[in-house]
Motif scaffolding. Structure first.
Motif, short mmCIF file in Angstrom:
data_model
loop_
_atom_site.label_atom_id
_atom_site.label_comp_id
_atom_site.label_asym_id
_atom_site.label_seq_id
_atom_site.Cartn_x
_atom_site.Cartn_y
_atom_site.Cartn_z
N ALA A 85 -54.81 -11.72 64.98
CA ALA A 85 -52.70 -11.80 65.16
C ALA A 85 -52.48 -12.18 64.34
CB ALA A 85 -53.69 -13.52 65.85
N VAL A 86 -52.24 -12.42 62.96
CA VAL A 86 -51.22 -11.92 61.93
C VAL A 86 -51.17 -10.64 61.19
CG1 VAL A 86 -51.52 -12.49 59.50
CG2 VAL A 86 -52.54 -14.62 60.21
N ALA A 93 -44.25 -5.04 62.69
CA ALA A 93 -43.38 -5.56 62.93
C ALA A 93 -43.23 -4.58 61.05
CB ALA A 93 -42.63 -7.04 61.54
N ALA A 94 -43.36 -4.44 60.46
CA ALA A 94 -43.57 -3.35 59.21
C ALA A 94 -43.36 -2.16 59.96
CB ALA A 94 -44.84 -2.70 58.32
N GLY A 99 -38.69 2.34 61.86
CA GLY A 99 -38.86 3.27 62.76
C GLY A 99 -39.29 4.42 63.06
N ILE A 100 -41.06 3.76 63.08
CA ILE A 100 -42.40 4.99 63.81
C ILE A 100 -41.79 4.94 65.11
CG2 ILE A 100 -44.71 5.62 64.05
CD1 ILE A 100 -44.67 4.43 60.76
N LYS A 110 -49.29 -1.37 68.97
CA LYS A 110 -48.27 -0.53 69.56
C LYS A 110 -47.86 -1.67 69.61
CE LYS A 110 -50.47 3.45 69.14
NZ LYS A 110 -51.07 4.06 69.89
N ASP A 111 -48.68 -2.97 69.84
CA ASP A 111 -47.64 -4.51 69.87
C ASP A 111 -48.22 -5.63 68.82
OD1 ASP A 111 -50.02 -5.69 70.74
OD2 ASP A 111 -50.66 -3.54 71.79
#
Length: 393
Positions: A85-86, A93-94, A99-100, A110-111
């Protein structure tokens, strides 16, 4: 209850016949690798009404936290690890901040969710999963008559255990041996096979992989991994952080609704070897066979964790009133054999043939299944009752 129409994914390792045959459809030549049953945006299912109208399942069910897949492998999948999860949240977020695009080939996360999963075999299903013990790897390498095997033995002898094995993988990925070296190792594995010196199918696997993925470093890495064969009706749990590579067969997968995969080897897709190594978690073989819980005479429940479970129910004329299915709340159902009739608490009936898929929720109450066939049901368990997990080794 709602009949569902589901998205399929075509990858180069998929089968042209297995999924079309399972779903009672004509094959069109495409390699169909997966059927996605759930609300994940990259492959969301749709509700189909009696008039043939379609709308996204999420409009009926909301965003489901679990998903069900049918997976068919005609050749090996990538060597891969799923993040916890971490790492999933931070990686997502990164990449969002960078902007990928979500569908960009180089996109990894992807999530923001982890991806533990369970495999339930519909046919004989072969996979590589988890790291062998140090002593077993040394036995494997000792039988491979090649300088690379000698170098790996020396390195592992100087740094044994989980950390040492991960360093071997890290080194192989950072400086992959050339295709000619991989071919030489594969020939050495074939020689060991010919001499009757295989160690828990390590050389058989390497030779198979060299045939489908010639020159790939994954051929070497496979020598470090356990090979597991599930028979139809058996299940294995793959927690996050476990290195694995499915080889061949047809199965159901139940998982958290995520598509986060870090790959390194045996693939034409984007690889992230450094990310894969960072995601490996200590333990040689925490992936485990799942012992089913007997719900009734007709139903087994495979419940390895609190995130998801799978029930498999046989129905026949021996139960004219139908067999009660376990669970409540959101449920994803698929007929895995024969023909069945689902009935909810209002005595509404939905008929399913092999490969047909449905969704039910709390408003349907207790479900019963009749007919002559088998139905599998994915759901989130509401109790702490877990099936016993058996280590692969």
């Amino acid at each position: 209850m709602h009949a569902l129409e589901c998205a399929t994914q075509s990858y180069d390792w998929g089968s042209a016949e297995a999924i079309p045959g399972f779903m009672r459809r004509d094959a069109d030549g495409r390699r169909v690798a997966e059927v996605w049953v759930g609300t994940h945006p990259l492959g969301a299912a749709h509700v189909v009404d009696a008039a043939g109208g379609r709308r996204p399942l999420a409009e009926v069910a909301g965003e489901l936290g679990f998903m069900l897949k049918v997976l068919a492998a005609d050749r090996p999948l990538s060597i891969q690890v799923h993040p916890d999860a971490v790492r999933a949240a931070s990686g997502f977020a990164a990449e969002e901040a960078a902007g990928i695009a979500i569908n960009a080939p180089e996109r990894v996360f992807k999530d923001p969710y982890p991806k533990p999963e369970m495999v339930y075999a519909l046919t004989t299903f072969d996979t590589l999963v988890g790291l062998r013990r140090t002593s077993e790897i040394m036995r494997v390498l000792h039988a491979v008559e090649h300088p690379l095997a000698d170098d790996l033995m020396t390195e592992l002898g100087d740094n044994t255990g989980f950390v040492g094995i991960v360093r071997l993988i890290e080194g192989l990925l950072a400086s992959p041996p050339g295709p000619d070296v991989v071919a030489e190792v594969a020939l050495a594995c074939q020689k060991a096979l010919d001499d009757g010196r295989d160690v828990k199918r390590a050389f058989e696997t390497a030779v198979e992989l060299a045939d489908t993925n010639p020159g790939d470093v994954g051929v070497i890495i496979s020598l470090l991994l356990n090979r597991l064969t599930l028979q139809a009706g058996e299940a294995a749990y793959l927690a996050t952080g476990i290195i694995h590579a499915h080889l061949r067969g047809l199965c159901l997968e139940v998982m958290v609704s995520s598509d986060n995969v870090l790959r390194a080897g045996l693939t034409s897709k984007h690889v992230d070897p450094h990310g894969l190594v960072r995601c490996l978690e200590e333990g040689t073989s925490r992936a485990a066979r799942v012992e089913p819980i007997v719900f009734n005479y007709s139903t087994d429940v495979f419940s390895p964790c609190g995130d998801f479970a799978l029930s498999v129910t046989q129905s026949s004329p021996a139960d004219p009133a139908g067999v009660v299915l376990p669970a409540s709340g959101p449920r994803l159902l698929i007929c895995t054999g024969g023909a069945v009739a689902l009935a909810n608490r209002r005595d509404e009936v939905l008929r399913l043939g092999r490969g047909d898929v449905a969704y039910a929720d709390d408003s349907d109450g207790e479900l019963r299944v009749g007919g002559t066939g088998e139905v599998a049901q994915a759901f989130v368990p509401t109790t702490d009752s877990r099936g016993q997990l058996f280590d692969l080794i």
